[in-house]
Scaffold this motif. Structure first.
Motif, PDB file in Angstrom:
ATOM      1  N   PRO A   1     127.435  28.244  -8.651  1.00 43.99           N
ATOM      2  CA  PRO A   1     126.480  27.218  -7.869  1.00 43.99           C
ATOM      3  C   PRO A   1     127.558  26.119  -7.447  1.00 43.99           C
ATOM      4  O   PRO A   1     128.618  26.156  -8.040  1.00 43.99           O
ATOM      5  CB  PRO A   1     125.614  26.665  -8.929  1.00 43.99           C
ATOM      6  N   VAL A   2     126.940  25.225  -6.573  1.00 46.04           N
ATOM      7  CA  VAL A   2     128.119  24.135  -6.099  1.00 46.04           C
ATOM      8  C   VAL A   2     127.363  22.863  -6.151  1.00 46.04           C
ATOM      9  O   VAL A   2     126.293  22.558  -6.433  1.00 46.04           O
ATOM     10  CB  VAL A   2     128.365  24.441  -4.264  1.00 46.04           C
ATOM     11  N   SER A   3     128.407  21.892  -5.983  1.00 38.28           N
ATOM     12  CA  SER A   3     127.988  20.541  -5.930  1.00 38.28           C
ATOM     13  C   SER A   3     128.637  19.914  -4.819  1.00 38.28           C
ATOM     14  O   SER A   3     129.686  20.294  -4.409  1.00 38.28           O
ATOM     15  CB  SER A   3     128.347  19.738  -7.310  1.00 38.28           C
ATOM     16  N   GLY A   4     127.933  18.881  -4.199  1.00 35.36           N
ATOM     17  CA  GLY A   4     128.646  18.102  -3.164  1.00 35.36           C
ATOM     18  C   GLY A   4     127.778  17.825  -1.930  1.00 35.36           C
ATOM     19  O   GLY A   4     127.899  17.211  -1.166  1.00 35.36           O
ATOM     20  N   GLY A   5     126.540  18.733  -1.730  1.00 39.27           N
ATOM     21  CA  GLY A   5     125.621  18.561  -0.750  1.00 39.27           C
ATOM     22  C   GLY A   5     126.009  18.839   0.475  1.00 39.27           C
ATOM     23  O   GLY A   5     127.197  19.506   0.678  1.00 39.27           O
ATOM     24  N   VAL A   6     125.057  18.479   1.439  1.00 41.71           N
ATOM     25  CA  VAL A   6     125.503  19.188   2.851  1.00 41.71           C
ATOM     26  C   VAL A   6     126.766  18.677   3.549  1.00 41.71           C
ATOM     27  O   VAL A   6     127.401  19.535   4.174  1.00 41.71           O
ATOM     28  CB  VAL A   6     124.389  18.769   3.615  1.00 41.71           C
ATOM     29  N   LEU A   7     127.222  17.358   3.347  1.00 43.38           N
ATOM     30  CA  LEU A   7     128.275  16.978   3.734  1.00 43.38           C
ATOM     31  C   LEU A   7     129.455  17.599   3.383  1.00 43.38           C
ATOM     32  O   LEU A   7     130.255  18.092   4.143  1.00 43.38           O
ATOM     33  CB  LEU A   7     128.539  15.340   3.484  1.00 43.38           C
ATOM     34  N   SER A   8     129.571  17.920   2.258  1.00 43.15           N
ATOM     35  CA  SER A   8     130.663  18.758   1.350  1.00 43.15           C
ATOM     36  C   SER A   8     130.637  20.234   1.897  1.00 43.15           C
ATOM     37  O   SER A   8     131.825  20.764   2.042  1.00 43.15           O
ATOM     38  CB  SER A   8     130.615  18.601  -0.168  1.00 43.15           C
ATOM     39  N   ALA A   9     129.514  20.818   2.179  1.00 42.11           N
ATOM     40  CA  ALA A   9     129.383  21.914   2.582  1.00 42.11           C
ATOM     41  C   ALA A   9     130.063  22.199   4.184  1.00 42.11           C
ATOM     42  O   ALA A   9     130.536  23.084   4.484  1.00 42.11           O
ATOM     43  CB  ALA A   9     127.981  22.690   2.493  1.00 42.11           C
ATOM     44  N   GLU A  10     129.589  21.090   4.983  1.00 37.92           N
ATOM     45  CA  GLU A  10     130.145  21.029   6.269  1.00 37.92           C
ATOM     46  C   GLU A  10     131.702  20.757   6.418  1.00 37.92           C
ATOM     47  O   GLU A  10     132.400  21.524   7.118  1.00 37.92           O
ATOM     48  CB  GLU A  10     129.619  19.633   6.855  1.00 37.92           C
ATOM     49  N   THR A  11     132.294  20.007   5.265  1.00 42.84           N
ATOM     50  CA  THR A  11     133.815  19.717   5.491  1.00 42.84           C
ATOM     51  C   THR A  11     134.564  20.629   4.316  1.00 42.84           C
ATOM     52  O   THR A  11     135.754  20.640   4.611  1.00 42.84           O
ATOM     53  CB  THR A  11     134.149  18.384   4.965  1.00 42.84           C
ATOM     54  N   GLY A  12     133.898  21.902   3.852  1.00 42.23           N
ATOM     55  CA  GLY A  12     134.707  22.709   3.136  1.00 42.23           C
ATOM     56  C   GLY A  12     135.226  21.990   1.838  1.00 42.23           C
ATOM     57  O   GLY A  12     136.135  22.318   1.383  1.00 42.23           O
ATOM     58  N   SER A  13     134.575  21.174   1.301  1.00 44.54           N
ATOM     59  CA  SER A  13     135.073  20.484   0.084  1.00 44.54           C
ATOM     60  C   SER A  13     134.056  20.481  -1.171  1.00 44.54           C
ATOM     61  O   SER A  13     134.165  19.534  -1.790  1.00 44.54           O
ATOM     62  CB  SER A  13     135.203  18.951   0.237  1.00 44.54           C
ATOM     63  N   LEU A  14     133.349  21.585  -1.274  1.00 46.04           N
ATOM     64  CA  LEU A  14     132.413  21.746  -2.221  1.00 46.04           C
ATOM     65  C   LEU A  14     133.010  21.912  -3.574  1.00 46.04           C
ATOM     66  O   LEU A  14     134.335  22.388  -3.863  1.00 46.04           O
ATOM     67  CB  LEU A  14     131.522  22.988  -1.997  1.00 46.04           C
ATOM     68  N   THR A  15     132.443  21.659  -4.646  1.00 48.92           N
ATOM     69  CA  THR A  15     133.011  21.912  -6.093  1.00 48.92           C
ATOM     70  C   THR A  15     132.257  23.101  -6.537  1.00 48.92           C
ATOM     71  O   THR A  15     130.956  23.246  -6.532  1.00 48.92           O
ATOM     72  CB  THR A  15     132.759  20.725  -7.129  1.00 48.92           C
TER      73      THR A  15
END
Length: 355
Positions: free
Chosen positions: A176-190
């Protein structure tokens, strides 16, 4: 670990046999460290399936495409499928068809029930009498650890891949990931990853195409467990910050002023300095657009229920979990379930916009 059916890579040679880009004569010159590094070529995965193209999944899939992977997608929403097909991306009509066309499959789905259907339902990826092509399954959904462990055991103990001449039994990672839509958009998820370390290393190039922080959490189900704990802390933090802002406004202190104080003192947290819930304080957050987009309140409620159930199973004391779940459930019952969870500031604490 064995009880969870951990994936075992029998030898580095077995992985060598699975990689169509590597010949026996080049084995001595090949760096396995390089294969598992962030700079690895996508060639070890000839095709990557992605199932679940919602707010998060569609952006994650796009980042895989940008990284050079041959992506195959499926979603129950035909409109979003068309958006991908219009870009020349191969689409499939069922999870099973995605599995037939992929070496690795990533799923990003709303709930445990959706995950089970995609994997084991009538058109699911594991519903095959002829074996499956994928040797790696990655579930990035936020679900209960028990479901993650059950699927991991089912997949790693199967002969699905071997029946087609694969190098070993397939493996599953809960990531699973953390970071939300913005991080998903920028490729910066955890990514919080559970499963065998061997499978984690082989999947790392995929993760680094979609995120910047990849944290190995241990065996099967540990990624899901970590995500539940993360979202519990996030929910409680948002409630505390929202309550404080609303109280401050009632006492005559502007939220902008309190934000400056919080962010330069001991109250500083993600809910105050990155995801502020007060409309008018911060740009480019859901609060600035009537709480549209972001992480839906109904999903936060679902995650808190998972936390409560998991806590009950291990007899942990989780009073904050129950209080938070009750509050977010009330916000949903009042018709705000699709709004970002930070809307609790307005719709539970009756906070005011900042002008």
């Amino acid at each position: 670990m064995a009880a969870y059916g951990s994936f075992r890579v029998r030898s580095l040679l077995s992985l060598h046999k699975c990689s169509p880009k590597i010949t026996r004569s080049s084995l001595s010159d090949f760096s396995w460290t390089r294969m598992f590094s962030s700079s690895s070529s996508p060639s070890q995965f000839q095709a990557v399936g992605f199932i679940g193209l919602g707010n998060m999944g569609s952006r994650m899939a796009n980042n895989l495409i940008k990284a050079g992977y041959n992506v195959v997608v499926h979603d129950v929403n035909h409109d979003v499928m068309k958006k991908f097909s219009d870009k020349g991306i191969l689409t499939k009509n069922s999870p099973h068809e995605v599995a037939e066309a992929s070496d690795a499959v990533i799923t990003m789905l709303p709930s445990s029930a959706h995950v089970m259907d995609v994997y084991t339902g009538p058109k699911g990826m594991l519903n095959s009498g002829n074996g499956l092509r994928p040797w790696l399954f990655i579930d990035s959904s936020t679900i209960d650890p028990q479901t993650s462990r059950k699927l991991s055991s089912t997949i790693s103990n199967s002969n699905l891949n071997r029946e087609r001449g694969g190098c070993d039994n397939p493996a599953m990672l809960d990531a699973p990931v953390s970071g939300g839509v913005l991080s998903a958009e920028t490729g910066s998820l955890t990514f919080m990853v559970g499963g065998s370390e061997e499978a984690y290393r082989s999947a790392k190039p995929l993760f680094l195409s979609m995120g910047k922080n990849i944290i190995y959490c241990g065996g099967p189900g540990n990624g899901s467990s970590a995500k539940i704990c993360n979202n519990l802390a996030m929910a409680v933090s948002m409630l505390g910050v929202s309550e404080a802002f609303a109280l401050g406004q009632s006492l005559g202190v502007a939220a902008t002023t309190l934000t400056k104080i919080f962010n330069s003192s001991s109250a500083r947290c993600w809910s105050s300095d990155t995801y502020n819930p007060v409309p008018g304080v911060m740009d480019a957050v859901p609060a600035s657009r009537n709480y549209d987009g972001g992480f839906a309140t109904k999903l936060m409620t679902k995650d808190l229920k998972l936390a409560a159930e998991s806590g009950k199973e291990v007899e942990a004391k989780t009073p904050m979990t129950y209080v938070a779940e009750e509050i977010f459930r009330e916000v949903c019952s009042e018709g705000h379930g699709t709004k970002d969870f930070s809307c609790v500031f307005r719709h539970y604490f009756c906070g005011k916009d900042e002008f």
